[in-house]
Design a protein around this motif. Structure first.
Motif, PDB file in Angstrom:
ATOM      1  N   UNK A 105       0.848  -1.186   0.000  1.00 55.73           N
ATOM      2  CA  UNK A 105       0.000   0.000   0.000  1.00 55.73           C
ATOM      3  C   UNK A 105       0.886   1.239   0.000  1.00 55.73           C
ATOM      4  N   UNK A 106       0.372   2.328  -0.555  1.00 56.24           N
ATOM      5  CA  UNK A 106       1.173   3.537  -0.721  1.00 56.24           C
ATOM      6  C   UNK A 106       0.450   4.775  -0.186  1.00 56.24           C
ATOM      7  N   UNK A 107       1.232   5.736   0.307  1.00 58.58           N
ATOM      8  CA  UNK A 107       0.704   7.018   0.729  1.00 58.58           C
ATOM      9  C   UNK A 107       1.532   8.128   0.090  1.00 58.58           C
ATOM     10  N   UNK A 108       0.875   9.225  -0.239  1.00 59.79           N
ATOM     11  CA  UNK A 108       1.556  10.344  -0.884  1.00 59.79           C
ATOM     12  C   UNK A 108       2.389  11.116   0.126  1.00 59.79           C
ATOM     13  N   UNK A 109       3.657  11.326  -0.193  1.00 54.71           N
ATOM     14  CA  UNK A 109       4.551  12.088   0.674  1.00 54.71           C
ATOM     15  C   UNK A 109       4.467  13.572   0.326  1.00 54.71           C
ATOM     16  N   UNK A 110       4.958  14.413   1.233  1.00 52.81           N
ATOM     17  CA  UNK A 110       4.980  15.855   1.021  1.00 52.81           C
ATOM     18  C   UNK A 110       6.411  16.328   0.775  1.00 52.81           C
ATOM     19  N   UNK A 111       6.579  17.242  -0.149  1.00 49.84           N
ATOM     20  CA  UNK A 111       7.889  17.847  -0.367  1.00 49.84           C
ATOM     21  C   UNK A 111       8.177  18.846   0.753  1.00 49.84           C
ATOM     22  N   UNK A 112       9.437  18.921   1.161  1.00 46.66           N
ATOM     23  CA  UNK A 112       9.843  19.895   2.172  1.00 46.66           C
ATOM     24  C   UNK A 112      11.044  20.675   1.658  1.00 46.66           C
ATOM     25  N   UNK A 113      11.243  21.853   2.214  1.00 48.80           N
ATOM     26  CA  UNK A 113      12.383  22.649   1.793  1.00 48.80           C
ATOM     27  C   UNK A 113      12.140  23.322   0.461  1.00 48.80           C
ATOM     28  N   UNK A 114      13.095  24.140   0.018  1.00 44.18           N
ATOM     29  CA  UNK A 114      12.938  24.897  -1.228  1.00 44.18           C
ATOM     30  C   UNK A 114      13.045  24.027  -2.473  1.00 44.18           C
ATOM     31  N   UNK A 115      12.358  24.457  -3.516  1.00 44.09           N
ATOM     32  CA  UNK A 115      12.480  23.812  -4.823  1.00 44.09           C
ATOM     33  C   UNK A 115      13.576  24.551  -5.583  1.00 44.09           C
ATOM     34  N   UNK A 116      14.730  23.900  -5.761  1.00 42.69           N
ATOM     35  CA  UNK A 116      15.884  24.535  -6.395  1.00 42.69           C
ATOM     36  C   UNK A 116      15.945  24.288  -7.902  1.00 42.69           C
ATOM     37  N   UNK A 117      14.854  23.784  -8.477  1.00 45.71           N
ATOM     38  CA  UNK A 117      14.828  23.555  -9.922  1.00 45.71           C
ATOM     39  C   UNK A 117      14.803  22.082 -10.260  1.00 45.71           C
TER      40      UNK A 117
END
Length: 215
Positions: free
Chosen positions: A146-158
């Protein structure tokens, strides 16, 4: 686009010893020649005084000590291009097989790695999309059942930068296999590794999982 290294002893056969790599022309849009890292000259051990950088491509294409950059009709015919770093079937080799060019989407868990306490658990990791931006990451604590959606953390550097991700969940005492599966450009990590002669481009999520014991 063909990059030629300038650190080969002149007494050796250029076809066998010269480090020269060709990449598709489209790579030139974001590629660059670097001479500094964080304001400091690149040391010779890391490819100075000049090093070719082709973001999203395997490191072998970031030619060290670059002496010449050419735009050619055909790929280089030196060993490092013609027969080396080819994704070929086990037991076979040759220039007819794909070269190590664009990296595939990949991810892995960085915490926890072996043990954790029951209750609230924060799973963290990093993901990379190759030449495309990472669009999402899913995490499983039961080995992919089974899978769960993770959240991005920190800045998006490209699109060429690693993205950190986290998943908060609850666990009871027991044994768990934590795996992550990233997606980019409409493609996601496969379950199993792509078997090949040198083991290149392995981005299967199953082998990159971690087994932890929760107490």
């Amino acid at each position: 686009m063909t990059s030629t290294g300038g650190d080969m002893p002149k007494i050796l056969d250029p076809k066998k010893a010269l480090v020269e790599r060709s990449v598709p022309l489209k790579a030139h849009k974001d590629s660059f020649i670097a001479w500094e890292v964080n304001g400091v000259d690149i040391p010779n051990s890391h490819g100075g005084p000049l090093r070719m950088i082709t973001p999203g491509y395997f490191g072998i294409n970031n030619v060290k000590n670059i002496e010449k950059l050419s735009f050619t009709e055909k790929e280089s015919q030196v060993k490092y291009m013609k027969s080396s770093y080819r994704i070929s079937p086990i037991g076979k080799k040759g220039s007819q097989y794909p070269s190590c060019w664009e990296m595939p989407v990949k991810s892995w868990i960085v915490s926890p790695l072996t043990k954790a306490k029951s209750g609230n658990l924060v799973v963290s990791g990093v993901a990379f999309g190759g030449t495309r931006s990472v669009s999402g990451v899913k995490v499983s604590i039961d080995g992919g059942k089974s899978w769960k959606k993770a959240k991005f953390t920190g800045p998006d550097m490209g699109k060429y930068a690693w993205r950190r991700f986290v998943l908060e969940t609850k666990v009871k005492p027991g044994n768990y296999k934590i795996v992550s599966k990233a997606s980019a450009g409409g493609k996601s990590q496969p379950k199993l590794r792509m078997e090949n002669r040198r083991g290149y481009a392995h981005n299967g999520w199953l082998d990159h999982g971690v087994d932890i014991t929760v107490s």
